[in-house]
Structure formats: structure tokens, C-alpha cells
Design an enzyme around this catalytic site. Structure first.
Site, PDB file in Angstrom:
ATOM      1  N   GLU A  95     -99.539  38.587 -40.714  1.00 23.84           N
ATOM      2  CA  GLU A  95     -98.526  38.659 -39.661  1.00 23.84           C
ATOM      3  C   GLU A  95     -97.126  38.952 -40.194  1.00 23.84           C
ATOM      4  O   GLU A  95     -96.223  39.214 -39.406  1.00 23.84           O
ATOM      5  CB  GLU A  95     -98.537  37.346 -38.870  1.00 23.84           C
ATOM      6  N   GLY A 114    -105.538  33.378 -29.118  1.00 22.10           N
ATOM      7  CA  GLY A 114    -106.750  33.529 -28.324  1.00 22.10           C
ATOM      8  C   GLY A 114    -106.414  33.494 -26.848  1.00 22.10           C
ATOM      9  O   GLY A 114    -105.620  32.659 -26.395  1.00 22.10           O
ATOM     10  N   VAL A 138    -109.606  27.244 -30.943  1.00 17.51           N
ATOM     11  CA  VAL A 138    -110.408  27.151 -29.719  1.00 17.51           C
ATOM     12  C   VAL A 138    -111.489  28.226 -29.731  1.00 17.51           C
ATOM     13  O   VAL A 138    -111.203  29.415 -29.860  1.00 17.51           O
ATOM     14  CB  VAL A 138    -109.517  27.292 -28.471  1.00 17.51           C
ATOM     15  N   MET A 194    -101.817  27.959 -32.770  1.00 19.38           N
ATOM     16  CA  MET A 194    -101.700  26.724 -33.553  1.00 19.38           C
ATOM     17  C   MET A 194    -100.301  26.447 -34.097  1.00 19.38           C
ATOM     18  O   MET A 194    -100.147  25.528 -34.901  1.00 19.38           O
ATOM     19  CB  MET A 194    -102.714  26.751 -34.705  1.00 19.38           C
ATOM     20  N   GLU A 195     -99.288  27.209 -33.677  1.00 20.02           N
ATOM     21  CA  GLU A 195     -97.959  27.010 -34.259  1.00 20.02           C
ATOM     22  C   GLU A 195     -96.792  27.062 -33.273  1.00 20.02           C
ATOM     23  O   GLU A 195     -95.780  26.376 -33.458  1.00 20.02           O
ATOM     24  CB  GLU A 195     -97.683  28.072 -35.348  1.00 20.02           C
ATOM     25  N   ASP A 244    -108.583  37.418 -29.996  1.00 17.33           N
ATOM     26  CA  ASP A 244    -109.909  36.968 -29.563  1.00 17.33           C
ATOM     27  C   ASP A 244    -109.778  36.367 -28.169  1.00 17.33           C
ATOM     28  O   ASP A 244    -108.680  36.158 -27.660  1.00 17.33           O
ATOM     29  CB  ASP A 244    -110.492  35.947 -30.547  1.00 17.33           C
TER      30      ASP A 244
END
Length: 231
Positions: free
Chosen positions: A12, A78, A155, A175-176, A199
Site C-alpha cells: 500500500e 473487505g 472478516v 483493521m486500522e 475482497d
């Protein structure tokens, strides 16, 4: 103006790093902060690592040590909204830590006790800029605005997707972002979180993530560079 740009993973940030004019690198607490210019704008670029604690530590150091004026977080996520597909873009209007659970004390999921705010609002001007750049590059049908959810869990379950969507009405999960938003709220720095979908957060999420993470990271890079042109 000095802009702070954060990505969770190497995929990233590596493309942005390769294109910036690097002035110096400073290592603090295991994080490498790359200071220089990109498209003529002064930036500090850093890879924060995966998860809320890593992101919170890194964003705190970024703000405290470099006194950046604004924070842009870019990366993958996601999808939760069934209308969002792989490669689409989500721009945060606000963020929630979905795994914060004080329901035993009567609080709703995601509410942080003894804080006035648990849903962290992104800067409206940065949101508008990110949205316009995304639409210009990817088309209106592929750009979504709304709540981004963060938690220390990858997830990959239809049941979890349904719960997150029903409970928080989130557009995507990662997650961040919410921890970066939390830090920016405390330290009074404008921010926006931009996510490209890697995803669908379902049982195929692991396979899809590995396959599409580089494509999603490329999409995020396009938006960051477009935003820099707008400052």
C-alpha cells in the site's frame, strides 16, 4: 503544508515511495518515516503495520514527531455492502471500532465508555476531495461513501458480514482506519480514510485478498496522487 500518508502494508505504500523525491528516512520505534515530496507536495509516508494498535502508535508518532497538517490513510478493505465489488472505492464519512464491546455495561456495540465520541468523523473537505478524485478516475458507480468499520479480525464469514452490516451499516471492514481516526480526533488533526476493495469479506476472502491486493493498492495510489494535485 505537510501531509501525512499512511498505509498498513508494504503493497500500500511501495508504489508511492518509488515515485516520491526522498529527502530523508527517520526510524522511530521500528517504523520508517519517509519524508520528501510527491507531485510537488511535502509529505511524510509510513507503513504502519497491520492492526489497530500498530496503526494507533504509528499515527501518533507521525503527528507528534512531524506535526503533519492532515492525515491520509490508504489501503485495502473487505466489502460489507453487497453492492460494492472488488476494485471499488470507499471513502470514509466516519469510522467505528466494531470490536469494541462494552455491552455488559449497557453500551451499544462500538461505543467507547467515557468518551463523548465513538464514531469518528472524517474531515468534510478531504472527503469531498477524495470522492471527486475517485469518481473522476473510476466512475460514480464504483465510488461509495459511508461508515468504515475497523477491528482486529480479518472478516471472512457471511454471518459476520451480516452482523456488521446490520449493527453498524458499514460499507466495508478493515483493521486500522478507525484507530487512526481515533488518534486524529484526540490530537485534532483532519483526516480521511480511503479504501479500495480487495475482497468481499466472505469465505473466499483469503483467496481474493491475495489475488487482488496489488490491484486495490494501485487504485488507492491513483486516488492519493489525484488528491495531492488538488491541494
Amino acid at each position: 503544508m505537510l501531509l501525512g500518508i499512511i498505509g498498513a502494508m508494504n503493497e500500500e505504500v511501495i508504489q508511492l515511495k518509488e515515485e516520491m523525491i526522498l529527502e530523508n528516512t527517520r526510524e522511530i520505534g521500528g517504523y520508517n518515516f519517509f519524508k520528501g515530496t510527491l507531485l510537488g507536495k511535502n509529505i511524510v509516508l509510513v507503513e504502519c503495520g497491520i492492526g489497530k494498535v500498530n496503526a494507533a502508535i504509528c499515527s501518533t508518532l507521525l503527528i507528534q514527531e512531524f506535526n503533519v497538517d492532515k492525515v491520509l490513510f490508504t489501503g485495502v478493505a473487505g466489502a460489507l455492502n453487497p453492492e460494492i465489488n472488488i476494485g471499488d472505492i470507499v471513502v470514509s464519512t466516519d469510522l467505528v471500532e466494531h470490536d469494541f464491546d462494552a455491552t455488559a455495561f449497557g453500551y451499544d456495540y462500538g461505543v467507547i465508555p467515557r468518551m463523548e465520541v465513538s464514531k469518528f468523523q472524517a474531515d468534510k473537505d478531504l472527503v469531498e476531495l477524495a470522492k471527486n478524485v475517485a469518481i473522476e478516475n473510476f466512475g460514480k458507480n464504483r465510488v461509495f461513501m459511508g461508515t468504515i468499520l475497523s477491528g482486529d479480525v480479518f472478516v471472512a464469514s457471511p454471518d459476520k458480514i451480516k452482523w456488521l452490516r446490520d449493527t453498524f451499516n458499514g460499507e466495508c471492514t478493515e483493521m486500522e482506519g478507525a484507530s487512526v481516526a481515533h488518534v486524529c480526533h484526540i490530537l485534532n488533526k483532519p483526516f480521511v480514510i480511503i479504501r479500495s476493495i480487495s475482497d468481499k469479506a466472505n469465505h473466499d476472502a483469503n483467496m481474493n485478498f491475495d489475488e487482488f491486493v496489488k490491484l486495490a493498492a494501485q487504485n488507492s495510489k491513483i486516488i492519493i496522487e489525484g488528491m495531492l494535485k488538488g491541494f
